[in-house]
Design a protein around this motif. Structure first.
Motif, PDB file in Angstrom:
ATOM      1  N   ALA A  49       0.829  -1.161  -0.086  1.00  0.00           N
ATOM      2  CA  ALA A  49       0.087  -0.004   0.010  1.00  0.00           C
ATOM      3  C   ALA A  49       0.846   1.042   0.007  1.00  0.00           C
ATOM      4  CB  ALA A  49      -0.989  -0.133   1.456  1.00  0.00           C
ATOM      5  N   ALA A  50       0.152   2.316  -0.376  1.00  0.00           N
ATOM      6  CA  ALA A  50       1.008   3.654  -0.700  1.00  0.00           C
ATOM      7  C   ALA A  50       1.200   4.195   0.688  1.00  0.00           C
ATOM      8  CB  ALA A  50       0.256   4.913  -1.219  1.00  0.00           C
ATOM      9  N   PRO A  51       2.531   4.539   0.998  1.00  0.00           N
ATOM     10  CA  PRO A  51       2.899   5.003   2.368  1.00  0.00           C
ATOM     11  C   PRO A  51       1.785   6.093   2.875  1.00  0.00           C
ATOM     12  CG  PRO A  51       4.958   4.976   1.030  1.00  0.00           C
ATOM     13  CD  PRO A  51       3.509   4.863   0.254  1.00  0.00           C
ATOM     14  N   THR A  52       1.507   6.014   4.154  1.00  0.00           N
ATOM     15  CA  THR A  52       0.443   6.832   4.961  1.00  0.00           C
ATOM     16  C   THR A  52       1.319   7.183   6.374  1.00  0.00           C
ATOM     17  OG1 THR A  52      -0.826   5.301   5.963  1.00  0.00           O
ATOM     18  CG2 THR A  52      -1.383   5.913   3.853  1.00  0.00           C
ATOM     19  N   PHE A  53       0.745   8.155   7.031  1.00  0.00           N
ATOM     20  CA  PHE A  53       1.487   8.300   8.360  1.00  0.00           C
ATOM     21  C   PHE A  53       0.969   7.169   9.298  1.00  0.00           C
ATOM     22  CE2 PHE A  53       0.831   9.541  12.804  1.00  0.00           C
ATOM     23  CZ  PHE A  53       1.936  10.248  12.976  1.00  0.00           C
ATOM     24  N   ALA A  54      -0.277   6.404   9.015  1.00  0.00           N
ATOM     25  CA  ALA A  54      -0.974   5.386   9.809  1.00  0.00           C
ATOM     26  C   ALA A  54       0.149   4.143   9.573  1.00  0.00           C
ATOM     27  CB  ALA A  54      -2.286   5.197   9.547  1.00  0.00           C
ATOM     28  N   VAL A 117       6.150   9.876   3.161  1.00  0.00           N
ATOM     29  CA  VAL A 117       5.353  10.611   4.065  1.00  0.00           C
ATOM     30  C   VAL A 117       5.785  11.907   4.283  1.00  0.00           C
ATOM     31  CG1 VAL A 117       4.134  10.463   6.259  1.00  0.00           C
ATOM     32  CG2 VAL A 117       4.606   8.421   5.020  1.00  0.00           C
ATOM     33  N   TRP A 118       7.090  12.265   4.553  1.00  0.00           N
ATOM     34  CA  TRP A 118       7.687  13.418   5.004  1.00  0.00           C
ATOM     35  C   TRP A 118       7.511  14.525   4.005  1.00  0.00           C
ATOM     36  CZ3 TRP A 118       9.481  16.531   8.717  1.00  0.00           C
ATOM     37  CH2 TRP A 118      10.309  17.668   8.473  1.00  0.00           C
ATOM     38  N   GLN A 119       7.654  14.203   2.723  1.00  0.00           N
ATOM     39  CA  GLN A 119       7.647  15.166   1.442  1.00  0.00           C
ATOM     40  C   GLN A 119       5.983  15.639   1.380  1.00  0.00           C
ATOM     41  OE1 GLN A 119      10.065  16.654   0.245  1.00  0.00           O
ATOM     42  NE2 GLN A 119      11.519  15.331   1.114  1.00  0.00           N
ATOM     43  N   ARG A 121       3.787  15.896   4.016  1.00  0.00           N
ATOM     44  CA  ARG A 121       3.381  16.227   5.377  1.00  0.00           C
ATOM     45  C   ARG A 121       2.482  17.599   5.262  1.00  0.00           C
ATOM     46  NH1 ARG A 121       8.418  17.955   4.338  1.00  0.00           N
ATOM     47  NH2 ARG A 121       9.239  19.856   4.979  1.00  0.00           N
ATOM     48  N   ASP A 122       2.654  18.387   4.466  1.00  0.00           N
ATOM     49  CA  ASP A 122       1.650  19.515   4.442  1.00  0.00           C
ATOM     50  C   ASP A 122       0.392  19.315   3.894  1.00  0.00           C
ATOM     51  OD1 ASP A 122       3.725  21.210   5.381  1.00  0.00           O
ATOM     52  OD2 ASP A 122       4.451  21.850   3.431  1.00  0.00           O
ATOM     53  N   THR A 123       0.166  17.998   3.185  1.00  0.00           N
ATOM     54  CA  THR A 123      -1.227  17.562   2.672  1.00  0.00           C
ATOM     55  C   THR A 123      -1.861  16.808   3.458  1.00  0.00           C
ATOM     56  OG1 THR A 123      -0.232  15.846   1.388  1.00  0.00           O
ATOM     57  CG2 THR A 123      -0.211  18.301   0.307  1.00  0.00           C
ATOM     58  N   LEU A 124      -1.188  16.265   4.818  1.00  0.00           N
ATOM     59  CA  LEU A 124      -1.820  15.167   5.481  1.00  0.00           C
ATOM     60  C   LEU A 124      -2.864  15.444   6.633  1.00  0.00           C
ATOM     61  CD1 LEU A 124       1.352  13.107   5.732  1.00  0.00           C
ATOM     62  CD2 LEU A 124      -0.334  12.942   3.932  1.00  0.00           C
ATOM     63  N   ASP A 125      -3.056  16.747   6.777  1.00  0.00           N
ATOM     64  CA  ASP A 125      -3.974  17.200   7.952  1.00  0.00           C
ATOM     65  C   ASP A 125      -3.413  16.588   9.321  1.00  0.00           C
ATOM     66  OD1 ASP A 125      -6.042  18.858   9.248  1.00  0.00           O
ATOM     67  OD2 ASP A 125      -7.431  17.242   8.692  1.00  0.00           O
ATOM     68  N   LEU A 126      -2.178  16.762   9.554  1.00  0.00           N
ATOM     69  CA  LEU A 126      -1.546  15.997  10.673  1.00  0.00           C
ATOM     70  C   LEU A 126      -1.725  16.848  11.988  1.00  0.00           C
ATOM     71  CD1 LEU A 126       1.836  14.563   9.639  1.00  0.00           C
ATOM     72  CD2 LEU A 126      -0.277  13.645   9.621  1.00  0.00           C
ATOM     73  N   PRO A 128      -0.471  18.403  15.668  1.00  0.00           N
ATOM     74  CA  PRO A 128       0.755  18.902  15.857  1.00  0.00           C
ATOM     75  C   PRO A 128       1.621  17.843  16.592  1.00  0.00           C
ATOM     76  CG  PRO A 128      -0.877  20.343  16.649  1.00  0.00           C
ATOM     77  CD  PRO A 128      -1.657  19.431  16.077  1.00  0.00           C
ATOM     78  N   GLU A 129       1.190  16.660  17.310  1.00  0.00           N
ATOM     79  CA  GLU A 129       1.758  15.921  17.883  1.00  0.00           C
ATOM     80  C   GLU A 129       2.057  14.898  16.728  1.00  0.00           C
ATOM     81  OE1 GLU A 129       1.760  12.094  20.946  1.00  0.00           O
ATOM     82  OE2 GLU A 129       0.257  13.743  21.309  1.00  0.00           O
ATOM     83  N   GLN A 130       1.297  14.645  15.865  1.00  0.00           N
ATOM     84  CA  GLN A 130       1.605  13.606  14.590  1.00  0.00           C
ATOM     85  C   GLN A 130       2.711  14.191  13.669  1.00  0.00           C
ATOM     86  OE1 GLN A 130      -2.325  13.461  13.073  1.00  0.00           O
ATOM     87  NE2 GLN A 130      -2.435  11.110  13.830  1.00  0.00           N
ATOM     88  N   ALA A 131       2.603  15.612  13.575  1.00  0.00           N
ATOM     89  CA  ALA A 131       3.889  16.331  12.581  1.00  0.00           C
ATOM     90  C   ALA A 131       5.122  16.333  13.485  1.00  0.00           C
ATOM     91  CB  ALA A 131       3.289  17.689  12.582  1.00  0.00           C
ATOM     92  N   ARG A 132       5.097  16.237  14.898  1.00  0.00           N
ATOM     93  CA  ARG A 132       6.277  16.115  15.466  1.00  0.00           C
ATOM     94  C   ARG A 132       6.894  14.980  15.480  1.00  0.00           C
ATOM     95  NH1 ARG A 132      10.747  19.044  17.455  1.00  0.00           N
ATOM     96  NH2 ARG A 132      11.382  18.085  19.547  1.00  0.00           N
ATOM     97  N   LEU A 133       5.932  13.945  15.422  1.00  0.00           N
ATOM     98  CA  LEU A 133       6.454  12.418  15.651  1.00  0.00           C
ATOM     99  C   LEU A 133       7.064  12.217  14.234  1.00  0.00           C
ATOM    100  CD1 LEU A 133       6.733   9.577  16.972  1.00  0.00           C
ATOM    101  CD2 LEU A 133       4.506   9.092  15.818  1.00  0.00           C
ATOM    102  N   LEU A 134       6.592  12.757  13.344  1.00  0.00           N
ATOM    103  CA  LEU A 134       7.103  12.411  11.903  1.00  0.00           C
ATOM    104  C   LEU A 134       8.463  13.096  11.674  1.00  0.00           C
ATOM    105  CD1 LEU A 134       6.801  11.729   8.824  1.00  0.00           C
ATOM    106  CD2 LEU A 134       5.610  13.636   8.572  1.00  0.00           C
ATOM    107  N   LEU A 135       8.342  14.311  12.235  1.00  0.00           N
ATOM    108  CA  LEU A 135       9.829  15.014  12.111  1.00  0.00           C
ATOM    109  C   LEU A 135      10.922  14.185  13.019  1.00  0.00           C
ATOM    110  CD1 LEU A 135      10.521  18.556  12.659  1.00  0.00           C
ATOM    111  CD2 LEU A 135      11.864  17.056  14.057  1.00  0.00           C
ATOM    112  N   VAL A 136      10.473  13.875  14.146  1.00  0.00           N
ATOM    113  CA  VAL A 136      11.626  13.043  14.911  1.00  0.00           C
ATOM    114  C   VAL A 136      11.847  11.981  14.324  1.00  0.00           C
ATOM    115  CG1 VAL A 136      11.610  12.289  17.296  1.00  0.00           C
ATOM    116  CG2 VAL A 136      10.730  14.358  16.917  1.00  0.00           C
ATOM    117  N   THR A 137      11.151  11.192  14.025  1.00  0.00           N
ATOM    118  CA  THR A 137      11.167   9.945  13.177  1.00  0.00           C
ATOM    119  C   THR A 137      12.371  10.007  12.225  1.00  0.00           C
ATOM    120  OG1 THR A 137       9.178   8.975  13.916  1.00  0.00           O
ATOM    121  CG2 THR A 137      10.383   7.759  12.129  1.00  0.00           C
ATOM    122  N   ARG A 138      11.766  11.101  11.204  1.00  0.00           N
ATOM    123  CA  ARG A 138      12.782  11.034   9.890  1.00  0.00           C
ATOM    124  C   ARG A 138      14.271  11.632  10.548  1.00  0.00           C
ATOM    125  NH1 ARG A 138      14.766  15.088   6.809  1.00  0.00           N
ATOM    126  NH2 ARG A 138      15.307  14.554   4.724  1.00  0.00           N
TER     127      ARG A 138
END
Length: 675
Positions: A49-54, A117-119, A121-126, A128-138
């Protein structure tokens, strides 16, 4: 064969079933949980499946849950109650876990999913905590070498795995040196020592079967011995043993290990494209750069050294008046400083300690947490990993907040120092999980039937570590990897050092500093003198700390030294380290820096956080007082509950309205220039 580490835990609060866990369970449990984690990571990486935040970021957050649970039990026991088998297992697990970590972070298909997912990110309606987790993970993947290819990637894997093994070896060598040395005392050697030191020495000697009272390398015993023993020869012997940990030659010598660690860290930073390991390490901290760290430390160094040198002159005169025709040495400082403290503040620690009972200081910490945050702490009867452990349930308005363990007494199986750790972190991913937190200290255990008595510094340590526990217990985030103390290293000490200030309150001490025999509160004049002496000898304390912090910084800010011990001396000479004061942690036993990556290029963090804690407590003074519940609620909302979901400077500014300068720190340490 059933393995309690892998079974579902049906214990109260889902605590580890310590009464069923045996050392033989750890290796198969880690192997099984590690295989499960690897399989989960591969499923994420190979998902069609295509990469998603989930399906990528959240899935990765959940991939190693059982492994985290097993390792949480093992590493807490390995630090607080080690034995030969657990030490062997540490050596076995180190390369396994390092290889697993490298396999995850250098998994190219997995990183490409994260990058996708990172690229987007601005379209994913995350949130703030999800955006932070994405940043920290990457960011963690990039900093671990996910963008490297070919020989550079292979070499980084080797470097990381070797560093992991060296950290374990450094720790175990230090534990061996601390466990194996003691100095047996004769009855004549006890003369001049106050009763609490004699009792502690007798208890230590009995536990070691030493044939008499003994001084060990436990800080809670050796420091009082250095403070009170009139025998200069014995003080020197004890001090030299204490400062020679890890440098005694033979199998437990850590000097070559430190040299190799520094060289490998430099290579790691170079492979990742950084100018130095300090530049690499500080990139994600509040300080950002080695220059910012050096600037703060040197602002404090000059007034601290000036104070220490003035104090050295006073202490030298006292020693000469005693008929000792010699230079003041490091093993003399605490002895003559204690005499001077008694003279200037009329404060005798032997008379003070009966008022600082461990049980009452625990009660005081709990009471302050109740008044500030509404927490209720009550003892519970559950299986524990050692008879000395105490267990408590923490609630608020009838709601379960977490479980707190207190492991307070020194023992040969426990590494030195004091720390806060978690058997389980707070999180809500897949259901609410409340934390299980432990404070580990090394206070002297009293004889059977006698109360444990603390020094004022011990009591501060107890409050400090419970401040860390509050950071864990009050966490309220979704993702466990962002919860509690998962913050910048130079921010993590803020809650712990801030909580120390409540011990200094006369109203707290008036209630809880009660005499062990009479139950009477500490006399007000003694309380006032104790608080007035809180900044006594602060030149010494600041200089010994800064010596270690500056050596750590310079170790990592440039080219790795061929001879770390010679380089250490070069740094100390360069800053003008006073001769009668030694580094708090010399290189061969500098576990903060060499036992793992935690405080490497980061020992400065205590002072960086102290700038904030001094300023934060001023907010309470400026408000409705130290128990201003509205301000405590804001502290919880903006700092204690949010973990690593926001940048540290953002969290602090949200609480205080601005970032602080070092003025409050200098004032708090008694180092500010006279008005």
């Amino acid at each position: 064969m059933s393995n309690p580490l892998l079974d579902d835990w049906t214990t109260r609060f889902d605590l580890p079933p310590f009464d069923a866990i045996e050392d033989a369970h750890f290796e198969p449990a880690v192997e099984t949980a590690l295989a499960e984690a690897r399989a989960a990571v591969e499923r994420i990486a190979e998902d069609a499946a295509a990469p998603t935040f989930a399906n990528t970021i959240e899935a990765l957050e959940s991939a190693g849950r059982r492994l985290d649970r097993v390792l949480g039990v093992f590493f807490n026991l390995a630090g607080a109650d080690s034995n030969p088998e657990r030490q062997r297992l540490q050596r076995v697990f180190s390369p396994m876990l390092s290889a697993y970590s490298s396999d995850v972070y250098m998994n190219e298909p997995l990183f490409q999913r994260i990058e996708t997912v990172w690229q987007a990110r601005d379209t994913l309606d995350l949130t703030p905590e999800q955006a932070r987790l994405l940043l920290v993970t990457r960011r963690a993947f990039v900093r671990a070498g996910a963008e490297l290819r070919g020989p550079a990637r292979d070499r980084l894997r080797q470097v990381v795995e070797r560093l992991s093994a060296l950290g374990v070896e450094f720790t175990q060598n230090l534990l061996a040196d601390e466990r194996d040395w003691h100095m047996t005392l004769s009855e004549a050697d006890l003369e001049g020592l106050p009763g609490f030191v004699v009792e502690a020495a007798r208890a230590a000697g009995a536990s070691l079967d030493a044939g008499g009272p003994a001084v060990t390398l436990s800080r809670s015993l050796i420091v009082p011995f250095l403070q009170f023993s009139p025998r200069r020869d014995l003080r020197e012997q004890a001090w030299r043993a204490w400062t020679a940990r890890g440098a005694g030659g033979g199998a437990t010598d850590n000097r070559d290990i430190a040299r190799e660690i520094l060289a490998l860290r430099e290579e790691r930073a170079d492979l990742l494209g950084y100018d130095s390991f300090a530049a690499y390490k500080l990139e994600t901290q509040m300080a950002r750069t080695p220059e910012a760290v050096r600037d703060l430390l040197m602002q404090v160094w000059e007034p601290a050294r000036e104070q220490a040198e003035a104090d050295a002159t006073r202490l030298s005169a006292m020693m000469h008046a005693d008929g000792v025709n010699a230079e003041l040495e490091p093993w003399d400082w605490r002895y003559y400083s204690e005499k001077r403290r008694q003279e200037e503040h009329d404060l005798d620690e032997a008379a003070l300690k009966p008022y600082l009972q461990l049980d009452r200081m625990i009660d005081a910490a709990f009471a302050c947490a109740h008044r500030l945050f509404g927490l209720e702490v009550a003892p519970i009867d559950v299986p524990l990993y050692h008879p000395d452990i105490r267990a408590f349930e923490v609630t608020r308005q009838g709601r379960h907040v977490g479980v707190f363990f207190g492991d307070y007494f020194a023992r040969p199986s426990k590494r030195s120092g004091a720390w806060c750790s978690a058997f389980r972190s707070q999180g809500k991913l897949g259901g609410e999980e409340r934390p299980v937190v432990v404070n580990v200290c090394n206070f002297a255990k009293p004889p059977e039937g006698r109360p444990a008595l603390l020094s004022y510094d011990d009591a501060r340590t107890l409050f400090h570590e419970f401040g860390h526990a509050l950071h864990q217990l009050l966490s309220d985030v979704t993702y466990p990897s962002l919860s509690g103390t998962s913050v910048a290293r130079d921010f993590v000490e803020l809650p712990s050092q801030l909580f120390e200030h409540w011990l200094e309150l006369p109203e707290v001490l008036a209630e809880f500093a009660t005499h062990a025999e009479t139950g009477e509160p500490m006399p007000r004049d003694m309380l006032d003198r104790m608080l007035a002496a809180s900044t006594y000898d602060m030149g010494f304390q600041t200089v010994e700390y800064l010596g270690s912090a500056l050596v750590d910084l310079e170790f990592h800010a440039g080219e790795a030294p061929e001879d770390p011990m010679a380089f250490q001396q070069e740094v100390l000479d360069g800053i003008g380290m006073p001769k009668p004061i030694a580094m708090r942690h010399a290189t061969p036993h500098f576990a903060h820096v060499f036992a793992g990556d935690g405080y490497s290029a980061g020992y400065y963090s205590y002072m960086w956080s102290e700038v904030m804690d001094a300023d934060a407590f001023e907010a309470f003074r400026e408000g409705d007082g130290p128990f201003d519940t509205n301000l405590a609620a804001r502290l919880e909302a903006e700092i204690l509950s949010v973990g690593g979901t926001v940048e540290a400077d953002v969290a602090y500014t949200a609480f205080r309205g601005r970032m602080p300068g070092p003025e409050a720190l200098l004032k708090g340490r008694g180092l500010a220039p006279a008005a």
